[in-house]
Design an enzyme around this catalytic site. Structure first.
Site, PDB file in Angstrom:
ATOM      1  N   HIS A 171     -47.663  -3.382 -20.688  1.00  0.00           N
ATOM      2  CA  HIS A 171     -46.839  -2.419 -19.710  1.00  0.00           C
ATOM      3  C   HIS A 171     -46.758  -1.099 -20.381  1.00  0.00           C
ATOM      4  CE1 HIS A 171     -42.626  -2.954 -21.681  1.00  0.00           C
ATOM      5  NE2 HIS A 171     -43.784  -2.986 -22.645  1.00  0.00           N
ATOM      6  N   CYS A 201     -43.827   3.803 -26.658  1.00  0.00           N
ATOM      7  CA  CYS A 201     -43.964   2.943 -25.574  1.00  0.00           C
ATOM      8  C   CYS A 201     -44.434   3.620 -24.218  1.00  0.00           C
ATOM      9  CB  CYS A 201     -42.385   2.285 -25.195  1.00  0.00           C
ATOM     10  SG  CYS A 201     -42.194   1.374 -26.614  1.00  0.00           S
ATOM     11  N   HIS A 233     -49.087  -0.825 -23.876  1.00  0.00           N
ATOM     12  CA  HIS A 233     -49.008  -1.581 -24.979  1.00  0.00           C
ATOM     13  C   HIS A 233     -48.533  -3.057 -24.548  1.00  0.00           C
ATOM     14  CE1 HIS A 233     -45.047  -0.244 -24.367  1.00  0.00           C
ATOM     15  NE2 HIS A 233     -44.395  -1.152 -24.891  1.00  0.00           N
ATOM     16  N   HIS A 263     -46.808  -6.965 -25.478  1.00  0.00           N
ATOM     17  CA  HIS A 263     -45.712  -7.880 -26.238  1.00  0.00           C
ATOM     18  C   HIS A 263     -46.053  -9.137 -26.026  1.00  0.00           C
ATOM     19  CE1 HIS A 263     -43.223  -4.531 -27.091  1.00  0.00           C
ATOM     20  NE2 HIS A 263     -43.279  -3.966 -25.769  1.00  0.00           N
ATOM     21  N   HIS A 323     -50.119 -12.799 -18.947  1.00  0.00           N
ATOM     22  CA  HIS A 323     -51.142 -12.180 -19.165  1.00  0.00           C
ATOM     23  C   HIS A 323     -51.669 -11.121 -18.089  1.00  0.00           C
ATOM     24  CE1 HIS A 323     -51.639 -15.030 -22.246  1.00  0.00           C
ATOM     25  NE2 HIS A 323     -52.757 -14.220 -22.713  1.00  0.00           N
ATOM     26  N   GLU A 368     -38.289  -8.533 -26.886  1.00  0.00           N
ATOM     27  CA  GLU A 368     -39.739  -7.965 -26.848  1.00  0.00           C
ATOM     28  C   GLU A 368     -40.536  -8.059 -28.324  1.00  0.00           C
ATOM     29  OE1 GLU A 368     -39.429  -3.083 -26.989  1.00  0.00           O
ATOM     30  OE2 GLU A 368     -39.369  -4.250 -24.753  1.00  0.00           O
TER      31      GLU A 368
END
Length: 122
Positions: free
Chosen positions: A14, A23, A27, A29, A67, A112
């Protein structure tokens, strides 16, 4: 009062619209999600709520988040896929699934990273 909790994870990418910092770029998580339900009493075999049932509901909700690129997925195509918005979205979906049971959803936590967590409870 009894509290029952389960943990599951999903992996997703996201970015945060309007954020100024690392952010703002795409990237990923491994999001850890904790769901906690409350019950006032146990059933006739001594369970407040079945871990297996709670985990199944949570896994089914998280399957659509796993995913994927969250920014393309509703409702995150309209609202930022922040941990706060992810937690409230999971909460609403899980709460609806549990509405016919004798437990109430207390809160949903979204981690996260091992050091950063958001908890949502209305």
């Amino acid at each position: 009062m009894y509290e029952v909790s389960v943990r599951e994870h999903f992996d997703a990418a996201h970015y945060l619209r309007g954020y100024q910092g690392k952010c703002e770029g795409i990237h990923g998580h491994r999001f850890l999600v904790v769901a906690i339900v409350r019950a006032h009493e146990v059933d006739d075999i001594g369970l407040a709520y079945d871990f297996v049932a709670l985990r199944r509901h949570l896994k089914e909700i998280l399957a659509r988040l796993d995913h994927v690129y969250l920014n393309d997925l509703p409702p995150f195509d309209r609202v930022n896929p922040s941990s706060e918005n992810i937690a409230s979205t999971i909460y609403e979906e899980l709460s609806a699934r549990l509405s016919t049971t004798r437990v109430t959803l207390s809160k949903v936590e979204v981690w996260e990273s091992p050091e950063s967590c958001v908890a949502y409870m209305p």
